[in-house]
Design an enzyme around this catalytic site. Structure first.
Site, PDB file in Angstrom:
ATOM      1  CG  HIS A 105     -19.692   5.465  -4.367  1.00 18.16           C
ATOM      2  ND1 HIS A 105     -20.549   5.210  -3.245  1.00 18.16           N
ATOM      3  CD2 HIS A 105     -20.393   5.939  -5.415  1.00 18.16           C
ATOM      4  CE1 HIS A 105     -21.976   5.219  -4.009  1.00 18.16           C
ATOM      5  NE2 HIS A 105     -21.629   5.846  -5.270  1.00 18.16           N
ATOM      6  CG  ASP A 126     -20.271   9.090 -12.616  1.00 18.77           C
ATOM      7  OD1 ASP A 126     -20.930   8.711 -13.423  1.00 18.77           O
ATOM      8  OD2 ASP A 126     -20.095   9.862 -11.635  1.00 18.77           O
TER       9      ASP A 126
HETATM   10  C1  LIG Z   1     -17.514  10.465  -3.990  1.00 24.86           C
HETATM   11  C2  LIG Z   1     -16.896  11.414  -2.944  1.00 24.86           C
HETATM   12  C3  LIG Z   1     -17.390  12.706  -3.067  1.00 24.86           C
HETATM   13  C4  LIG Z   1     -17.173  10.774  -1.750  1.00 24.86           C
HETATM   14  O1  LIG Z   1     -16.698  11.398  -0.946  1.00 24.86           O
HETATM   15  P1  LIG Z   1     -16.552  11.167   0.708  1.00 24.86           P
HETATM   16  O2  LIG Z   1     -17.590   9.979   0.822  1.00 24.86           O
HETATM   17  O3  LIG Z   1     -17.000  12.428   1.421  1.00 24.86           O
HETATM   18  O4  LIG Z   1     -15.169  10.656   0.964  1.00 24.86           O
HETATM   19  P2  LIG Z   1     -13.956  11.465   1.674  1.00 24.86           P
HETATM   20  O5  LIG Z   1     -13.985  12.832   0.914  1.00 24.86           O
HETATM   21  O6  LIG Z   1     -14.562  11.502   3.068  1.00 24.86           O
HETATM   22  O7  LIG Z   1     -12.536  10.792   1.169  1.00 24.86           O
HETATM   23  C5  LIG Z   1     -12.194   9.789   2.222  1.00 24.86           C
HETATM   24  C6  LIG Z   1     -10.597   9.774   1.954  1.00 24.86           C
HETATM   25  O8  LIG Z   1     -10.372   9.492   0.702  1.00 24.86           O
HETATM   26  C7  LIG Z   1      -9.824  10.446  -0.204  1.00 24.86           C
HETATM   27  N1  LIG Z   1     -10.517  10.192  -1.593  1.00 24.86           N
HETATM   28  C8  LIG Z   1     -12.049  10.202  -1.705  1.00 24.86           C
HETATM   29  N2  LIG Z   1     -12.047  10.153  -2.966  1.00 24.86           N
HETATM   30  C9  LIG Z   1     -11.037  10.329  -3.686  1.00 24.86           C
HETATM   31  C10 LIG Z   1     -10.744  10.666  -5.170  1.00 24.86           C
HETATM   32  N3  LIG Z   1     -11.578  10.591  -5.980  1.00 24.86           N
HETATM   33  N4  LIG Z   1      -9.354  11.186  -5.511  1.00 24.86           N
HETATM   34  C11 LIG Z   1      -8.595  11.072  -4.212  1.00 24.86           C
HETATM   35  N5  LIG Z   1      -8.866  10.726  -3.009  1.00 24.86           N
HETATM   36  C12 LIG Z   1      -9.935  10.583  -2.870  1.00 24.86           C
HETATM   37  C13 LIG Z   1     -10.100  11.550   0.614  1.00 24.86           C
HETATM   38  O9  LIG Z   1      -9.135  12.623   0.064  1.00 24.86           O
HETATM   39  C14 LIG Z   1     -10.015  11.284   1.953  1.00 24.86           C
HETATM   40  O10 LIG Z   1      -8.540  10.995   2.006  1.00 24.86           O
HETATM   41  P3  LIG Z   1      -8.064  11.469   3.618  1.00 24.86           P
HETATM   42  O11 LIG Z   1      -8.771  10.472   4.810  1.00 24.86           O
HETATM   43  O12 LIG Z   1      -6.417  11.048   3.485  1.00 24.86           O
HETATM   44  O13 LIG Z   1      -8.253  12.774   3.813  1.00 24.86           O
HETATM   45  C15 LIG Z   1     -15.394  11.439  -3.218  1.00 24.86           C
HETATM   46  O14 LIG Z   1     -14.755  10.131  -3.297  1.00 24.86           O
HETATM   47  C16 LIG Z   1     -14.911  12.228  -4.528  1.00 24.86           C
HETATM   48  O15 LIG Z   1     -14.770  13.191  -4.551  1.00 24.86           O
HETATM   49  N6  LIG Z   1     -14.771  11.501  -5.591  1.00 24.86           N
HETATM   50  C17 LIG Z   1     -14.559  12.116  -7.071  1.00 24.86           C
HETATM   51  C18 LIG Z   1     -15.737  12.635  -7.809  1.00 24.86           C
HETATM   52  C19 LIG Z   1     -16.698  11.439  -8.257  1.00 24.86           C
HETATM   53  O16 LIG Z   1     -16.226  10.466  -9.068  1.00 24.86           O
HETATM   54  N7  LIG Z   1     -17.703  11.406  -7.941  1.00 24.86           N
HETATM   55  C20 LIG Z   1     -18.734  10.593  -8.543  1.00 24.86           C
HETATM   56  C21 LIG Z   1     -19.333   9.628  -7.288  1.00 24.86           C
HETATM   57  S1  LIG Z   1     -20.216   8.295  -8.023  1.00 24.86           S
END
Ligand SMILES: CC(C)(COP(=O)(O)OP(=O)(O)OC[C@H]1O[C@@H](n2cnc3c(N)ncnc32)[C@H](O)[C@@H]1OP(=O)(O)O)[C@@H](O)C(=O)NCCC(=O)NCCS
Length: 371
Positions: free
Chosen positions: A258, A308
């Site tokens: 998140h 979720d």
């Molecule tokens: C929600 C989300 C988009 C937030 O993304 P963000 O704040 O941009 O976080 P980042 O993409 O910068 O991720 C930071 C790190 O955590 C990891 N990470 C984040 N979410 C992850 C996940 N769901 N599974 C595996 N790794 C994850 C990333 O790979 C990254 O690792 P790195 O630094 O080694 O490259 C992301 O966590 C995600 O894609 N989650 C899955 C979809 C989801 O459940 N969405 C609902 C949100 S309420």
């Protein structure tokens, strides 16, 4: 980069008194009330009133508000006709987007005041579950069911979906789900709604844009992704192998991670309780094993369990098909979208950030025949 983090991370675009998230402490408050208390003791109708008008309603106010919502459920005939013509292959979020957009053509004068936003908000909030249930029944060759004015918002949706009054524990679980999804500060869809609203476009255009943003798998669409991943894993013994393969393939675990929460999402804790109470035992066990691995191996990056992750197991227990889960998110979130739109336009300023340009300038134009 100049100023802000990519993806507007940690950028504050305004002040608000609707919702507070403590992303490190795992706490969430709507208008100062903790989410745990609201989920346990309140109703979606009451929470919507709270979010819109800033205070919990009196008994009389709540009765009137609930009655008005119930009276606004009926769909116009023109919309009903349209629902039959939406392709059966459409995702329900796409169909919902079309339906709300159509409503806007019946009633889409500009929304310049919060009162006008709330008036339209009641109508759309009341109709979204009716649209979703009607679409579902049409798609499955069943006759649509007339909305009841006697049932609660949550119970009416389940009644219109399944054709019978839901058991009390399903009504409560659906009510809790709508409360948990109702509001969450300036997430991607709420920002979208506010951006459209800030141009002084109409209420319906803003909500249609919000539905489009919510649909994506990184936002509301994750609720469908999470349960599909548990089903793909298939059995508790396969969780470990699946998880390490997913890490190797750089797959995202759906329902994990998140932008704001760096610890367990408090809404997910409530959903987990209902998943344990009502959910399929195998799916629950798969999810629990996967959760342990996520916390152990991704926790150090601040990746934990989000709203979720568990919710799909609760909806699945109520016999709801997976493709409707994001629309349930929308049924709840319409309350927050409307609250923020009204708050923002009451002291409106056009939302218009900048992009830092990194391309070339001063290039000489070459006519096409000379390239
Ligand atoms: C929600 C989300 C988009 C937030 O993304 P963000 O704040 O941009 O976080 P980042 O993409 O910068 O991720 C930071 C790190 O955590 C990891 N990470 C984040 N979410 C992850 C996940 N769901 N599974 C595996 N790794 C994850 C990333 O790979 C990254 O690792 P790195 O630094 O080694 O490259 C992301 O966590 C995600 O894609 N989650 C899955 C979809 C989801 O459940 N969405 C609902 C949100 S309420």
């Amino acid at each position: 980069m100049v100023n802000s983090g990519k993806g507007l991370e940690n950028v504050y675009i305004d002040q608000s008194s609707i919702c507070y998230i403590d992303g490190f402490g795992g706490k969430l408050y709507y208008r100062g009330y903790s989410i745990e208390e609201l989920a346990e003791m309140s109703s979606f109708e009451e929470v919507t009133f709270l979010l819109w008008y800033g205070e919990l309603p009196t008994k009389k106010e709540l009765e009137e508000f609930s009655k008005e919502l119930a009276r606004s459920r009926k769909l116009p005939e023109e919309l009903l006709d349209l629902l039959y013509r939406i392709p059966k292959t459409a995702h329900p979020m796409g169909a919902l987007r079309t339906a709300v957009s159509f409503l806007g053509n019946l009633n889409g004068e500009p929304s310049a005041t919060p009162e006008d936003v709330f008036r339209k908000g009641i109508s759309v909030t009341a109709k979204i579950p009716v649209i979703v249930a009607t679409l579902y029944r049409i798609k499955n060759g069943l006759d649509p069911i007339e909305p009841s004015t006697k049932l609660s918002h949550a119970a009416n949706f389940l009644y219109m979906l399944h054709g019978e009054k839901p058991p009390k524990e399903w009504e409560k679980a659906m009510d809790v789900a709508l409360i948990l999804y109702a509001e969450h500060e300036i997430n991607a869809s709420t920002l979208t709604v506010m951006t459209v609203g800030s141009t002084l476009s109409d209420y319906y255009s803003a909500i249609v844009a919000g539905i489009g943003a919510l649909k994506g798998p990184l936002h509301g669409g994750a609720v469908e992704g999470a349960i599909r991943q548990f089903m793909e894993i298939g059995s508790p013994e396969k969780v470990e192998e699946w998880f390490f393969n997913a890490l190797k393939e750089k797959r995202r675990i759906m329902g994990a991670g998140h932008r704001v929460y760096k610890t367990y999402d408090p809404r997910a804790k409530v959903f987990k309780k209902y998943a344990r109470l009502l959910g399929d035992k195998t799916l629950y066990e798969i999810a629990e094993r996967l959760e342990r691995l996520v916390l152990e191996h991704l926790g150090k990056k601040g990746v934990s369990i989000n709203v979720d992750y568990w919710s799909g197991i609760v909806f699945h227990a109520m016999g709801i098909p997976i493709e409707l889960y994001t629309t349930i998110f929308a049924m709840g979130r319409i309350a927050g979208w409307t609250a923020h739109l009204a708050e923002y336009i009451s002291h409106n300023r056009l939302i218009r950030p900048r992009l830092q340009y990194v391309g070339e300038i001063g290039k000489k134009y070459v006519p096409v025949e000379m390239r």
